[in-house]
Design an enzyme around this catalytic site. Structure first.
Site, short mmCIF file in Angstrom:
data_model
loop_
_atom_site.label_atom_id
_atom_site.label_comp_id
_atom_site.label_asym_id
_atom_site.label_seq_id
_atom_site.Cartn_x
_atom_site.Cartn_y
_atom_site.Cartn_z
N GLU A 103 61.05 48.30 47.91
CA GLU A 103 61.08 47.71 49.25
C GLU A 103 62.39 47.01 49.59
O GLU A 103 62.83 47.03 50.73
CB GLU A 103 59.94 46.69 49.40
N SER A 364 3.80 21.09 29.41
CA SER A 364 3.78 20.21 28.23
C SER A 364 5.16 19.72 27.80
O SER A 364 5.28 19.12 26.73
CB SER A 364 3.13 20.96 27.05
#
Length: 710
Positions: A103, A364
């Site tokens: 680029e 429990s």
């Protein structure tokens, strides 16, 4: 890389007005516009440029990460885009090299405009009769276009892009400009930025990319829609291969490397973004809606394997069954994993409901705390005998889970077998209010129906708690009775003033752990590996298993989020196997439980002091919930062998039951200790002989015994 809150000072170079004017003359003046036109255009553009973005405040997707920074779950921006924050240091350097080579080869040298490219573009513009053939855009100019959000395939747009690029070069560093490109570059659909693209197309962070992956990610922003791999893999491959050929020509890679990269397949679909700890991540974003990054205490590896475990086990139990798992570090309280359901998008099992924070009946699972209170109050020892016979408490008549009674059993057997009647007898002795108070000390939030006073039924599940509550309670027991705030990174823990009140004293907590370590494991477990307890709520609606070793505590819930019964489900058959599998998946091996603290009495029932051989209910004459303090050990008139004559010089452990702390201890009238919460004190005598021991509680009530020490 952390970005500064303020922009850096401009670099000293040719003012952008002159550069921009030159640019306009190149593109417009050669076409006959002249210098006056150039200056006029520049003046108009300069007044309309958008503010230069501050990378630290640029709108991005919120990234929820784990304790090591790994991504757990990202969220889209307000505009519905995937744009994840990223720094150049977090991107594969090979990709950066390929990007710049393709680029903008002179990115580090130019001032935003590559003049040789611009003269080439201007010549092509003139030769094409006023149409832009190639833009000659630098990375900085592309960033300007991305900020503007407007196309630049016309002369005016290109000029504006050049002016904007020059302004960016004055206000940002090269690294900041590159970071903006890596964050804003389009990759098709609602994917923006290298990090989101790498996750969407390859399912991984861009830290390490193959040559083929890097080439594709370089190619996509050029034609993000036309080259989308999920729509046109052939176009994506062609774009990638074009980049690879260019990299060979530029000398970035070898021809052999390019040929190997071309053989790699191109992805044909978008991958799902990570979604670990989905419920917790959602809560985190709701709590911090404007955060760019949120750090949780979760461990991504553990979270991932436990989510798979929960889904697999829930599937085997039925389509409407869900599973929740919480794992916490005992020392810090950090939640290392939080599985809220068997699958976030499961409609049959209401996967959107976070069952780690749903209020349910604990069955429990509170029994260990009940017995721990009896140990702390001096009412019992693990080897104390208790009756498991039909007993009525007014209109409340508890029965055992299997409907059978064992007769006379030890406390150890009663807790190991989770017998209901002995647990309620003990709860009636220690007091329901005390149980609720200790739950709150563990930072649990027990909920009672309509804020009613706690009744004996809470011992068997008649109270509302969450999975996190139970994990917090068991973490305290595993820590020797000291509470710890569970922390997940979403909400800061409440600051405590001074020393936190213990949930149990160390001796009582050790007794509980010692008993729970002996509970028979499920078929897939090894005995003695962890201390754990199961529970099943009334009507088979909730199955629980909570366990811990010396480092980690794990809680498991199994059931239906809608509260409907699951016939046959129980803690031992449904939740306990998942608990043991969860421990198998921890990164570290099982850590031994805490060693016995001073004051633990190792004895069979026949060797216990007479008051501890059989559990004494408040109906007995000497014990009452609000009675004065009583020295439970040593008993009055006994001889205590401390090994003084042989030189062992052991300390004397004085134990108290009943009374209200804090307690002050005395030996022959001289104070020898004070405890804020503990019901025992260690004292080392000067020598053998008779000594009068006494204790005074916070209300001035006292008790004394006389013993002989040798």
């Amino acid at each position: 890389m952390s970005e500064p809150e303020t922009l850096p000072k401009p670099r000293r170079r040719l003012p952008y007005w002159r550069l921009a004017a030159a640019a306009v003359i190149v593109l417009a003046g050669l076409a006959g516009g002249g210098a006056l036109y150039a200056h006029s255009v520049i003046a108009d553009i300069a007044t309309t440029l958008p503010a230069t973005p501050n990378i630290a405040t640029l709108p991005v997707s919120t990234a929820v990460v784990d304790r090591t920074g790994q991504l757990l779950r990202p969220f889209t921006t307000a505009g519905g885009r995937w744009r994840l924050p990223v720094a150049t240091a977090e991107v594969d350097r090979h990709f950066i090299e390929m990007l710049l080579a393709y680029e903008d080869r002179h990115f580090e040298q130019h001032g935003g405009i590559e003049w040789s490219s611009m003269f080439r573009a201007a010549g092509q513009y003139l030769g094409a009769g006023g149409h832009i053939v190639s833009g000659g855009s630098t990375l900085t100019m592309q960033v300007a276009r991305l900020i503007e959000g407007e196309p630049t395939r016309n002369l005016g747009g290109k000029i504006r892009q050049m002016v904007h690029a020059d302004a960016l070069e004055h206000q940002l560093t090269k690294d900041q400009i590159l970071t903006l490109y890596l964050t804003l570059a389009p990759y098709g659909g609602n994917i923006e930025g290298i990090r989101a693209a790498s996750l969407a197309y390859f399912g991984k962070e861009p830290t390490r990319l193959t040559t083929a992956e890097s080439a594709l990610l370089v190619a996509l922003p050029q034609s993000p829609e036309a080259r989308r791999p999920d729509r046109d893999p052939a176009a994506a491959r062609a774009g990638r291969d074009l980049v690879l050929d260019r990299m060979v020509a530029e000398g970035v890679i070898s021809a052999e490397e390019a040929q190997g990269a071309k053989r790699e397949p191109v992805p044909t679909a978008r991958r799902d973004f990570p979604m670990f700890a989905a419920h917790m991540a959602q809560s985190a974003v709701e709590a911090q809606p404007n955060a760019r990054k949120i750090d949780l205490t979760v461990d991504r590896r553990l979270q991932s394997v436990l989510e798979r475990l929960g889904t697999a086990r829930a599937t085997a139990l039925g389509p409407k069954v869900s599973v929740a798992i919480v794992v916490a570090d005992q020392a810090s309280g950090d939640i290392l994993a939080s599985v809220g359901s068997a699958g976030l998008f499961s409609q049959e099992s209401d996967g959107y409901v976070d069952m780690t924070e749903a209020v349910r009946s604990p069955g429990s699972t509170l029994k260990p705390l009940i017995y721990g209170l009896a140990f702390e109050l001096g009412l019992a020892h693990p080897e104390s005998l208790i009756e498991d016979r039909p007993t009525a408490f007014g209109a409340y008549v508890p029965v055992n889970f299997d409907g059978f009674n064992r007769g006379t059993v030890t406390i150890r057997q009663a807790l190991t077998e989770s017998l209901n009647i002995p647990a309620i007898i003990v709860l009636d002795a220690v007091g329901t209010s005390r149980l609720v108070s200790r739950m709150k000390r563990a930072y649990a939030n027990p909920l009672l129906p309509d804020d009613t006073a706690p009744g004996l039924a809470i011992g068997l599940g008649g109270v509302g708690v969450t999975l996190r509550d139970l994990v917090s309670i068991y973490a305290a027991i595993g820590r020797g009775g000291t509470p710890v705030h569970l922390q997940d990174g979403v909400k800061a823990p409440v600051a405590e003033a001074g020393e936190a009140a213990p949930v149990l004293d160390p001796t009582a907590a050790w007794y509980v752990s010692n008993i729970l370590a002996g509970v028979p494991p499920p078929l897939n477990g090894s005995p003695g590996r962890i201390a754990y307890k199961t529970g099943t709520s009334y009507g088979y609606r909730d199955a629980w298993a909570i366990g811990y070793d010396g480092k980690t505590v794990v809680g498991v819930w199994v059931g239906r989020p809608d509260g409907a019964p699951v016939p046959g489900i129980s803690g031992i058959t449904a939740a306990a196997p998942i608990l043991f599998e969860a421990f198998d998946r921890l990164a570290t091996r099982t850590t031994p439980l805490r060693a016995a603290p001073p004051g633990v009495l190792f004895a069979s029932n026949s060797e216990l002091p007479l008051p501890l051989r059989r559990f004494r209910h408040p109906d007995d004459d000497k014990v009452a919930r609000d009675a004065a303090p009583e020295i439970a050990f040593p008993a009055d008139g006994v001889d205590v062998d401390l090994g003084i004559a042989s030189g062992a010089d052991l300390p004397l452990i004085i134990k108290i039951r009943n009374g209200a702390p804090p307690f002050t201890f005395f030996a022959n009238g001289a104070p020898v200790g004070r405890s804020a919460f503990s019901r025992q004190n260690s004292w080392k005598p000067d020598g053998p002989g008779y000594v009068t021991l006494s204790v005074v509680d916070s209300e001035g009530r006292s008790d004394a015994v006389k013993v002989f020490l040798d």
